[in-house]
Design an enzyme around this catalytic site. Sequence first.
Site, short mmCIF file in Angstrom:
data_model
loop_
_atom_site.label_atom_id
_atom_site.label_comp_id
_atom_site.label_asym_id
_atom_site.label_seq_id
_atom_site.Cartn_x
_atom_site.Cartn_y
_atom_site.Cartn_z
N LYS A 1 37.71 25.16 28.27
CA LYS A 1 37.05 25.40 29.57
C LYS A 1 37.27 26.86 29.98
O LYS A 1 38.37 27.27 30.30
CB LYS A 1 37.61 24.50 30.66
CG LYS A 1 36.70 24.50 31.88
CD LYS A 1 37.36 24.06 33.15
CE LYS A 1 38.01 25.17 33.89
NZ LYS A 1 37.12 26.26 34.33
N GLU B 1 50.20 31.77 30.13
CA GLU B 1 50.36 33.19 30.43
C GLU B 1 49.80 33.42 31.82
O GLU B 1 48.63 33.12 32.08
CB GLU B 1 49.64 34.05 29.39
CG GLU B 1 50.34 34.07 28.04
CD GLU B 1 51.75 34.62 28.08
OE1 GLU B 1 52.08 35.39 29.00
OE2 GLU B 1 52.55 34.26 27.21
N CYS C 1 45.74 41.33 33.41
CA CYS C 1 47.08 40.82 33.71
C CYS C 1 48.11 41.93 33.48
O CYS C 1 49.15 41.94 34.11
CB CYS C 1 47.38 39.62 32.83
SG CYS C 1 47.10 39.97 31.10
P1 NAD Z 1 42.68 31.17 37.68
O1 NAD Z 1 44.06 30.65 37.59
O2 NAD Z 1 41.96 31.06 38.96
O3 NAD Z 1 41.73 30.40 36.62
C1 NAD Z 1 42.06 30.37 35.24
C2 NAD Z 1 41.38 29.15 34.62
O4 NAD Z 1 42.01 27.97 35.11
C3 NAD Z 1 39.89 29.02 34.96
O5 NAD Z 1 39.20 28.53 33.86
C4 NAD Z 1 39.92 28.02 36.10
O6 NAD Z 1 38.71 27.33 36.29
C5 NAD Z 1 41.02 27.08 35.63
N1 NAD Z 1 41.65 26.27 36.68
C6 NAD Z 1 41.80 26.57 37.99
N2 NAD Z 1 42.49 25.58 38.60
C7 NAD Z 1 42.79 24.67 37.65
C8 NAD Z 1 43.52 23.45 37.65
N3 NAD Z 1 44.07 22.97 38.77
N4 NAD Z 1 43.66 22.76 36.48
C9 NAD Z 1 43.14 23.26 35.33
N5 NAD Z 1 42.43 24.41 35.27
C10 NAD Z 1 42.28 25.11 36.41
O7 NAD Z 1 42.71 32.67 37.14
P2 NAD Z 1 41.54 33.75 37.12
O8 NAD Z 1 41.25 34.19 38.51
O9 NAD Z 1 40.41 33.28 36.27
O10 NAD Z 1 42.26 34.94 36.31
C11 NAD Z 1 43.07 35.89 36.92
C12 NAD Z 1 44.53 35.55 36.74
O11 NAD Z 1 44.82 35.40 35.37
C13 NAD Z 1 45.47 36.65 37.21
O12 NAD Z 1 46.54 36.06 37.89
C14 NAD Z 1 45.95 37.31 35.93
O13 NAD Z 1 47.20 37.95 36.01
C15 NAD Z 1 45.99 36.15 35.02
N6 NAD Z 1 45.90 36.58 33.63
C16 NAD Z 1 47.04 36.55 32.88
C17 NAD Z 1 47.01 36.98 31.57
C18 NAD Z 1 48.25 36.94 30.72
O14 NAD Z 1 48.13 37.01 29.51
N7 NAD Z 1 49.42 36.84 31.30
C19 NAD Z 1 45.82 37.48 31.02
C20 NAD Z 1 44.68 37.49 31.83
C21 NAD Z 1 44.74 37.04 33.14
#
Ligand code: NAD
Length: 486
Positions: free
Chosen positions: A174, A248, A282
Amino acid sequence: MTARLEQLVAGRWSPGRADALRSLNPARPASVVAEGGGAAPADVDAAVEAAAAAARGWARTPMHQRGAVLLAAADLVDRNAEAWGLELAAEEGKTRAEGVGEVRRAAQILRYYGNEGDRQAGEIFASPRAGEQILVTRKPIGVIAVITPFNFPIAIPAWKIAPALVYGNTVVWKPASTVPLLAMRLAQALTAAGLPPGVLNLVIGDAECGTAIVGHDGIGAVTFTGSTGVGRRIGAGAAARGVPVQAEMGGKNAALVLDDADLDLALEQVMLGAFRSTGQKCTATSRLIVTDGIAERFLSALADRVHTLAVGDPTDDATEMGPVISGTARQAISAGIAAAVAQGATVLAGGRPYAEGPLAEGYFVAPTVVELASTAADIWRYELFGPVLAVTRAADAEQAFGLANDSEFGLSAAVFTQDLTRALEAVEHLDVGVLHVNSESAGADPHVPFGGAKKSGLGPKEQGAAAREFFTHTTTVYLRGGRPGA
Ligand code: NAD
């Protein structure tokens, strides 16, 4: 032209059975990039069933054959890099050059794992008993739930899906609902490269759809990249059910510019770390620590450079920084900047919302640098995930290291110094998963471990040989011949 948004389940593309989803161009939100039915719970069930049905056959396919599919997909991704990079810029908002670069990175990752069959597949240990050897073999887990964020819509999925597949797992993926087009492109490349039906299933939906996938009984492990709150919730739920999780999550990454740094190099790299991809990495630099000896000079040069940064439509080649992903993100980042100012920060550059014209219509946030009155400010601790740099000064390198470690996160850091002793101290003292010495805090190669220390990550690291830890389990085999006396 708006692309048709479709789900891939059991090798068939079709619209999902839930309400329509649409991805918008964040530079021009009136323009719809992709639209179509989102995934309903029945689509999630069908995807998990298809992945489970395909698991045995795929696990039994020799690793070289699985890798060959990834290699063919890598060629397809590379061939489409220009076109898909442009789509990426239109859907996610990073510049066209960065979009093309990300698509090529996805191809590089597919290629790295495509060659996994040529590498070591397990280990052999000596046995304390005569006539016996001890083998440690690797086996796939089964069906992997892959949940990915918006900010690297093709590279992050590739660095999860490629190892999952090459080690013999099947996948239910997803992506973030804001970037479905690039997800479809990766899935199209893999299916065109010969991936059997059901081995990769793409379900595009909202958070609820993600919850349904990670909580599904048919899932053997969950790999997640995204925000800290969501990652922790997924981790807690999965742990309660005994399902392994790799998560992550967020970062609050520091760049440290020490007195003896090459300031031109540091300036160029801090600009890239803070503002490339609109700060939506990130590993982006969101905290800057400068030592007193060079602080005035460095901050004044930084503010000058930020004022000249070309902000605009990411598909325009003159643009250096595009919009953030959504109106909600823009609002949250602007509120974070306002809160920092209310808590005593001084704005050195940016800081104000765009009032009119295309930058106000799109989801643009001005590149912003604020100098803090105190590191008690919220902006020092909480990730804003946008083009915002919070600055503080340190008396010396030791204090700078302490300030860098003053975070619950530990994803990445960058240190700028020409003194090898200082660089070695940084290697020893900075509690991060990725450390750059004299280069920006972002940037990761596919053949080495990637992931956060402290509360930035849960479970085994990603990429390189580290990925094998998560996507396989071991069987320790005590192997003897069957004949008496042999
Ligand atoms: P997000 O957490 O809002 O969403 C990430 C994914 O999780 C999406 O596909 C979303 O639809 C899904 N999701 C949301 N709620 C969920 C739930 N309750 N259960 C299952 N899936 C769920 O993150 P975002 O806004 O898409 O991305 C930005 C964030 O990602 C930032 O915090 C960034 O630091 C982090 N990030 C971390 C890394 C890393 O490698 N550490 C890399 C890229 C981004």
